[in-house]
Enzyme design. Structure first.
Site, mmCIF file in Angstrom:
data_model
loop_
_atom_site.group_PDB
_atom_site.id
_atom_site.type_symbol
_atom_site.label_atom_id
_atom_site.label_comp_id
_atom_site.label_asym_id
_atom_site.label_seq_id
_atom_site.Cartn_x
_atom_site.Cartn_y
_atom_site.Cartn_z
ATOM 1 N N ASP A 296 -21.512 -25.089 -4.327
ATOM 2 C CA ASP A 296 -20.217 -25.668 -3.970
ATOM 3 C C ASP A 296 -19.069 -24.685 -4.247
ATOM 4 O O ASP A 296 -18.019 -24.767 -3.622
ATOM 5 C CB ASP A 296 -19.981 -26.951 -4.764
ATOM 6 C CG ASP A 296 -21.182 -27.880 -4.705
ATOM 7 O OD1 ASP A 296 -21.087 -28.910 -4.038
ATOM 8 O OD2 ASP A 296 -22.228 -27.554 -5.312
ATOM 9 N N SER B 48 -14.556 -16.667 -12.758
ATOM 10 C CA SER B 48 -13.786 -16.004 -11.703
ATOM 11 C C SER B 48 -14.719 -15.723 -10.529
ATOM 12 O O SER B 48 -15.098 -14.584 -10.271
ATOM 13 C CB SER B 48 -13.218 -14.670 -12.218
ATOM 14 O OG SER B 48 -12.467 -14.835 -13.400
ATOM 15 N N GLU B 49 -15.095 -16.769 -9.816
ATOM 16 C CA GLU B 49 -16.120 -16.609 -8.786
ATOM 17 C C GLU B 49 -15.796 -15.528 -7.749
ATOM 18 O O GLU B 49 -16.680 -14.742 -7.380
ATOM 19 C CB GLU B 49 -16.424 -17.947 -8.099
ATOM 20 C CG GLU B 49 -17.158 -18.949 -8.977
ATOM 21 C CD GLU B 49 -16.237 -19.782 -9.840
ATOM 22 O OE1 GLU B 49 -15.008 -19.609 -9.714
ATOM 23 O OE2 GLU B 49 -16.734 -20.606 -10.631
ATOM 24 N N GLU C 268 -21.432 -16.601 -14.587
ATOM 25 C CA GLU C 268 -20.951 -17.453 -15.659
ATOM 26 C C GLU C 268 -22.137 -17.982 -16.465
ATOM 27 O O GLU C 268 -23.047 -18.562 -15.890
ATOM 28 C CB GLU C 268 -20.147 -18.618 -15.058
ATOM 29 C CG GLU C 268 -18.893 -18.143 -14.340
ATOM 30 C CD GLU C 268 -18.426 -19.085 -13.230
ATOM 31 O OE1 GLU C 268 -18.977 -20.196 -13.104
ATOM 32 O OE2 GLU C 268 -17.504 -18.695 -12.487
ATOM 33 N N HIS D 10 -20.546 -30.797 -6.681
ATOM 34 C CA HIS D 10 -21.662 -30.103 -7.327
ATOM 35 C C HIS D 10 -23.010 -30.486 -6.716
ATOM 36 O O HIS D 10 -24.041 -30.344 -7.370
ATOM 37 C CB HIS D 10 -21.698 -30.424 -8.828
ATOM 38 C CG HIS D 10 -20.661 -29.701 -9.643
ATOM 39 N ND1 HIS D 10 -19.330 -30.032 -9.598
ATOM 40 C CD2 HIS D 10 -20.752 -28.672 -10.512
ATOM 41 C CE1 HIS D 10 -18.652 -29.245 -10.426
ATOM 42 N NE2 HIS D 10 -19.491 -28.404 -10.987
#
Lengths: 324, 342
Positions: free
Chosen positions: A85, A59-60, A29, A129
């Site tokens: 995370d 879209s990890e 990303e 995070h």
């Protein structure tokens, strides 16, 4: 020698590696046009083009999953996970796929990919995070794990990670990006999997990695002013783990502290303390002490955030107690 | 083998019969106590999907499968002996006994791996598609999965990327109506799956899996398009003749439904079509079936006679050869307990 930031060293490593190895692609990303959430891939798209600096949708799971497939078919992908995370989003692709493919398939094929990510506290980024989740990775056989503390290592460990036949999780520390050090990128790198003894002293051994190396060295300097000399070991990679170096120094000194930003329970510090206790038992003058993150989520408040993880002052304070 | 060359349907029939018979032998292996565990997912009733799609794949193409993937691998050209041995957890298997039925792979045949996580193998074809495009491999990568995976988010992330990047990728859903014990209409409101693919900009179609030649025709169009950078989706409508895995007696569905479902038999349909159209005679097909039965019988013997892997091979293949290896727990314990008096 030249002064360089941790961020620039990482970018230089990517740039140099991509020039040498055309099979490397970076996908994630905001890695291309934006230049990376923390600027690590800034302007690389200008040199290497959008075909190699691949901006992905958010879209990890598919980013890591696609990197796995690409690595199995001839590319050497670097998948960037913006924050560690987000492992919660993509753990299947990392732990069930990337980590197990070589083994499940009887050694037929490996997954030579690097998952670049960053973790840790220091930017009031809050509970989702700011975590230090290296323990999740270290708990998964099949994954190598590198966590550079120094600018020099940011460069060399990343270059080395990009030559490995197995998946490497490469965790940067978000609070180190702007840290500047004198480096010589042409110097011979330390071997992969070898810990670095950053400071040597006869009173106490501090075993740590990533940003806590910086804190431990600062603490050691404070302690030295009070006549306490600490050895500081920077593990550099948690898998493989150079326990021989740890053993050698703990056996020499007899007192050991392990420091990790991750939460204390069942974490990296727990593993290190257990190993030292088992393997250096007869040399220890007192129990191994863990200095680790509190067993709580990270807060946004700077006071609560910095108070929940080890710091220079905490390391120094604990060291003094151990030696009193 | 008793085949009329250049007869497309004969070839497809033979592939499907081999799958059917292999799967029956897998069941026998289990009953004889020679399988490694009971997590054996048979594709009986679904043979047309494997045979039809694999018939239009090229040697350089790659694929991943779900947990019900024996038939796909066989259709692709796998050695049934090495497959059966893997299912038996033997060292002669494709993965030397480490993978088994649900984690079988063969790089030589482009099999990037079967998967025991529903949807887990799908995004790998996006990566393989990236490799194909960047390295000019002229290959299409095909993800095979069941209708259960139609409800997994990873499928839609993967479809989206494949379409966004114009990748040579094909998604094949083998819709056998059941995700374990949950019928498809109990899992989703809209079962027109091709609509989902089209919504992401893929070619998409649904085909009745009864006639393998229809499956093949649909797959051919989608593969040709995919090779030119337009990814596709194919749903093959079939019926899972038996339970989810070997231990499942299907208490969630009634016998009448099963009997009706088993009428949609692609192997029998192809057999009848071959006879009706005069392409084959019944005796010739009987002979083909017998030859295949003998071939598959031999897979059981091969498996039973094969050795289990040596215990010390368990530490192999976690990492590449020559890389630091895991240290056995016993070695570590011995070192801890072997301390000298200080």
């Amino acid at each position: 020698m030249a002064a360089m930031t941790y961020r620039d060293a990482l970018r230089q490593a990517l740039d140099d590696a991509m020039k040498e190895d055309q099979s490397i692609v970076v996908m994630g990303e905001e890695v291309g046009r934006y230049g990376g959430a923390y600027g690590v891939t800034k302007d690389l798209i200008k040199t290497h083009g959008p075909e190699r600096l691949i901006d992905t949708p958010i879209s990890e799971p598919a980013i890591i999953g696609a990197a796995v497939g690409a690595a199995m078919t001839g590319l050497r992908p670097i998948a960037e996970l913006m924050y560690i995370d987000f492992l919660g989003m993509t753990m299947d692709q990392l732990a069930n796929q990337a980590a197990k493919i070589r083994y499940m398939f009887g050694g037929q094929i490996g997954v030579p990919m690097v998952l670049r990510t960053q973790g840790g506290t220091g930017r009031s980024a809050g509970a989702q995070h700011s975590q230090s989740l290296e323990g999740w990775v270290m708990h998964t056989p099949g994954l190598r794990l590198a966590m550079p503390a120094t600018v020099q290592d940011a460069y060399h460990l990343l270059r080395q990670s990009l030559t490995k036949p197995d998946p490497v999780v490469f965790i940067e520390h978000k609070a180190l990006y702007t840290r500047k050090e004198e480096v010589d990128l042409t110097s011979e790198p330390l071997p992969w999997g070898k810990a670095a003894v950053r400071r040597e002293g006869g009173d106490l051994v501090i075993v740590t990695y990533s940003r806590q190396v910086i804190y431990a060295l600062e603490a050691a300097q404070k302690l030295a002013a009070k006549g306490i000399e600490a050895t500081v070991i920077d593990l550099r990679t948690l898998n493989p783990l150079d326990f021989d170096t740890v053993r050698q120094h703990v056996e020499r000194v007899g007192k050991a502290m392990v420091v990790s930003e991750g939460v204390m329970t069942s974490g990296v510090a727990a593993e290190l303390a257990a190993r030292i206790s088992e393997e250096c038992f007869d040399f220890l003058e007192q129990p191994v002490v863990r200095v680790a993150g509190e067993d709580i989520p990270i807060s946004v408040s700077q006071e609560l955030e910095s108070g929940s993880v080890p710091s220079t002052s905490l390391i120094a304070e604990v060291a003094e107690k151990m030696l009193s | 083998m008793n085949l009329k060359p250049n007869t497309n349907l004969s070839s497809l029939y033979r592939t499907m019969r081999r799958i059917r018979t292999f799967e029956e032998r897998v069941g026998e292996l289990f009953i004889r106590g020679q399988s490694a565990g009971s997590m054996l997912h048979l594709s009986i009733g679904e043979e047309s999907s494997a045979a039809g799609v694999c018939a239009v794949m090229k040697p350089q193409d790659t694929f991943t499968t779900h947990h019900r993937g024996h038939g796909i691998f066989l259709a692709r050209g796998a050695d049934p002996k090495r497959m059966m041995a893997e299912i038996g957890g033997k060292e002669t298997g494709y993965c030397h006994g480490k993978g088994g039925s649900m984690h079988i792979a063969d790089m030589a045949l482009g099999h990037l791996g079967a998967n025991a996580i529903v949807g887990g193998g799908i995004p790998a074809v996006v990566g393989a598609g990236l490799s194909s495009k960047r390295l000019k491999q002229d290959s299409v990568s095909v993800a095979f999965f069941g209708d259960g995976a139609m409800q997994q988010g990873i499928l839609y992330e993967s479809m989206n990327m494949a379409a966004l990047w114009d990748l040579p990728v094909l998604f094949v859903c083998i819709n056998n109506q059941y995700g374990m014990g949950t019928r498809i209409d109990q899992a989703t409101r809209n079962t027109a799956f091709d609509q989902r693919a089209k919504a992401f900009g893929l070619n998409g179609t649904v085909v009745n899996g009864l006639d393998v030649e229809e499956v093949q025709a649909a797959a051919r169009w989608l593969m040709d398009e995919a090779r030119n950078g337009k990814p596709g989706f194919l749903s093959v409508e079939v019926y899972r003749f038996f339970g989810h895995a070997r231990m499942d007696k299907s208490p969630y569905r009634d016998e009448a439904e099963e009997l009706e479902g088993r009428k949609k038999d692609p192997v029998l349909f192809a057999r009848n079509k071959l006879i009706e159209t005069g392409l084959e005679t019944e005796p010739a097909l009987d002979e083909t079936d017998r030859t295949i039965a003998a071939e598959m019988d031999a897979t059981i013997d091969f498996t039973v006679e094969s050795k289990a892997p040596q215990l010390n091979t368990m530490f192999r293949d976690v990492y590449a050869v020559g890389e630091p290896e895991p240290e056995p727990v016993r070695t570590r314990i011995d070192r801890v307990l072997a301390r000298e008096d200080v």
